[in-house]
Design a protein around this motif. Structure first.
Motif, short mmCIF file in Angstrom:
data_model
loop_
_atom_site.label_atom_id
_atom_site.label_comp_id
_atom_site.label_asym_id
_atom_site.label_seq_id
_atom_site.Cartn_x
_atom_site.Cartn_y
_atom_site.Cartn_z
N SER A 191 -9.43 -8.60 -36.79
CA SER A 191 -9.47 -9.51 -36.16
C SER A 191 -8.38 -9.97 -34.79
CB SER A 191 -7.48 -9.56 -37.39
OG SER A 191 -8.34 -9.76 -38.76
N ASP A 192 -8.21 -11.36 -34.40
CA ASP A 192 -7.71 -11.50 -33.35
C ASP A 192 -6.52 -10.65 -32.88
OD1 ASP A 192 -6.80 -11.88 -30.85
OD2 ASP A 192 -7.97 -14.11 -30.77
N PHE A 193 -5.78 -10.26 -33.19
CA PHE A 193 -4.44 -9.42 -32.21
C PHE A 193 -3.75 -10.54 -31.98
CE2 PHE A 193 -6.50 -7.26 -29.78
CZ PHE A 193 -5.49 -6.43 -28.57
N ARG A 194 -4.38 -11.06 -30.28
CA ARG A 194 -3.22 -11.80 -29.94
C ARG A 194 -2.95 -13.23 -30.59
NH1 ARG A 194 -6.67 -9.55 -26.26
NH2 ARG A 194 -6.73 -8.02 -24.92
N MET A 195 -3.96 -13.89 -30.64
CA MET A 195 -3.71 -15.06 -31.63
C MET A 195 -2.52 -14.49 -32.94
SD MET A 195 -6.45 -16.98 -34.48
CE MET A 195 -7.53 -17.71 -33.19
N ALA A 196 -3.12 -13.68 -33.43
CA ALA A 196 -1.87 -13.28 -34.77
C ALA A 196 -0.61 -13.12 -34.54
CB ALA A 196 -2.28 -11.89 -35.82
N ARG A 197 -0.31 -12.34 -32.93
CA ARG A 197 0.86 -12.71 -32.15
C ARG A 197 1.59 -13.87 -32.25
NH1 ARG A 197 4.39 -8.75 -29.68
NH2 ARG A 197 2.62 -7.37 -29.65
N GLU A 198 0.80 -14.88 -31.95
CA GLU A 198 1.29 -16.71 -31.32
C GLU A 198 1.63 -16.88 -32.26
OE1 GLU A 198 -1.92 -18.22 -28.85
OE2 GLU A 198 -1.64 -16.86 -27.41
N ILE A 199 0.60 -16.61 -33.78
CA ILE A 199 1.19 -17.71 -35.02
C ILE A 199 2.79 -17.36 -35.45
CG2 ILE A 199 0.45 -17.50 -37.39
CD1 ILE A 199 -2.73 -17.33 -36.45
N LEU A 200 2.33 -15.29 -35.25
CA LEU A 200 3.35 -15.43 -36.27
C LEU A 200 4.89 -15.39 -35.24
CD1 LEU A 200 2.45 -11.50 -37.06
CD2 LEU A 200 3.01 -13.76 -38.28
N VAL A 270 3.10 -18.42 -43.03
CA VAL A 270 2.26 -17.19 -42.21
C VAL A 270 1.22 -17.31 -42.89
CG1 VAL A 270 1.73 -14.74 -42.47
CG2 VAL A 270 3.72 -15.66 -41.00
N LEU A 271 0.70 -17.42 -44.20
CA LEU A 271 -0.74 -17.45 -44.93
C LEU A 271 -1.23 -18.89 -44.72
CD1 LEU A 271 0.13 -15.89 -48.25
CD2 LEU A 271 -0.59 -14.36 -46.32
N GLU A 272 -0.73 -19.82 -44.89
CA GLU A 272 -1.20 -21.20 -44.29
C GLU A 272 -2.39 -21.05 -42.73
OE1 GLU A 272 2.18 -23.23 -46.79
OE2 GLU A 272 1.68 -23.81 -44.62
N GLU A 273 -1.02 -20.56 -42.14
CA GLU A 273 -1.32 -20.43 -40.15
C GLU A 273 -2.50 -19.64 -40.44
OE1 GLU A 273 -0.40 -22.61 -38.26
OE2 GLU A 273 0.48 -23.57 -39.64
N PHE A 274 -2.85 -18.85 -40.75
CA PHE A 274 -3.90 -17.71 -41.03
C PHE A 274 -5.45 -18.23 -42.18
CE2 PHE A 274 -1.54 -13.16 -40.35
CZ PHE A 274 -1.20 -13.11 -39.76
N GLU A 275 -4.93 -18.65 -42.84
CA GLU A 275 -5.72 -19.20 -43.41
C GLU A 275 -6.92 -20.47 -42.23
OE1 GLU A 275 -4.73 -21.20 -47.41
OE2 GLU A 275 -5.07 -19.29 -47.90
N LYS A 276 -6.17 -21.37 -42.16
CA LYS A 276 -6.37 -22.20 -40.65
C LYS A 276 -7.56 -21.36 -39.37
CE LYS A 276 -2.86 -25.24 -40.74
NZ LYS A 276 -2.08 -26.33 -40.34
#
Length: 305
Positions: A191-200, A270-276
């Motif tokens: 997964s794109d860990f940079r994007m994951a950090r920004e989302i969180l 978090v789950l909603e943003e990950f789905e997007k």
């Protein structure tokens, strides 16, 4: 009837009996006045905190006035038996030492600000909200036990006030009415860990960002009051990598009564943003890799043809 009146006159002629009836009548009057005042307070004061404190004050004042009134009535008679009272008092103090310590605990709680009605505390290993502070016992509405998180379980617990001298008192709400809480989010490798950090980080700012301003002001008061270092109350996201996934830890401050609801909101967002993200960021699940299949020797035995 005449015999009863004669007996009553003779009884009242005795000074001790007369004082007893005076003390009894005074105690009844004081009790009735205190009860009427408590009822009127319940009707005319809507604020529960003020109503509770006034009712407690009236009850305490009624007991104090009643004791002082009785002492004033029997003051002359008590002078001749002070030695007897002293000896009896020593025996009573020894046999009722737990009660005396509980009363001392009530005084310490009242003036030492250990906790107040409405605070969430842990006393004697029991966690709950303080709903009443009596002379001998503190009453809690218990949280936890067979119920997860910080929810009421419906059980009312009474704990002797002497516990404050024997065990630690944990207060969740007095000086700093916030708690630091954490939760972990596992993200799949690839997964794109940079994007994951920004989302969180974005989700944390959205869900708990409102607490930061109030928590900062409350923490400044703590620093002025106690010898403690400044601490960050800003939401933070940290990352580690383990054998199974990338693990993000979310740390934030939250109201001490909103921990469970806040976690629900954070996980939902978090789950909603990950789905997007269209699969760029995915939540990980436990996976196992079979590296090598061990060699298995099978020997069959049977009759030869």
């Amino acid at each position: 009837m005449e015999d009863f009146l004669n007996f009553l006159r003779q009884a009242l002629a005795d000074e001790t009996v007369r004082k007893f009836f005076i003390a009894l009548a005074g105690a009844v009057v004081i009790g009735l006045v205190a009860r009427i005042l408590r009822k009127n307070i319940s009707r005319h004061i809507s604020n529960p905190d003020v109503r509770y404190r006034l009712r407690k004050f009236i009850s305490f004042a009624g007991y104090l006035i009643g004791i002082l009134f009785m002492l004033s009535v029997f003051s002359e008679g008590l002078r001749g038996i002070q030695v007897a009272f002293g000896i009896a008092g020593a025996g009573i103090a020894f046999s009722l030492q737990e009660v005396i310590v509980s009363i001392a605990g009530w005084i310490a709680v009242s003036f030492g600000k250990f906790y107040n009605p409405g605070d969430r505390v842990q006393l004697g290993g029991i966690k709950g909200d303080v709903i009443d502070i009596g002379i001998l016992r503190t009453t809690l509405m218990e949280c936890g036990t067979w119920v997860n998180a910080d929810q009421y379980n419906g059980r009312i617990v009474r704990i002797a006030n002497s516990f404050i001298f024997k065990e630690p008192v944990f207060n969740y709400s007095t000086d700093f009415p916030f708690l630091w809480d954490e939760l972990t989010v596992p993200v799949k490798y690839g997964s794109d860990f940079r994007m994951a950090r920004e989302i969180l980080q974005s989700v944390l700012r959205e869900t708990v960002g409102d607490y930061v301003e109030y928590a900062t002001a409350a923490w400044k008061e703590i620093v002025r009051k106690y010898l403690i270092e400044p601490a960050s109350v800003e939401p933070a996201v940290t990352m580690i990598a383990n054998d199974n996934w990338i693990e993000f830890t979310l740390r934030y401050v939250v109201d001490y009564k909103e921990r469970r609801q806040t976690k629900d909101r954070i996980f939902t967002r978090v789950l909603e943003e990950f789905e997007k993200t269209g699969g760029k960021v995915s939540v990980a699940s436990a996976s196992f890799q079979l590296v090598e299949v061990p060699r298995i020797d099978v020997k069959l035995s049977g009759e030869s043809s």
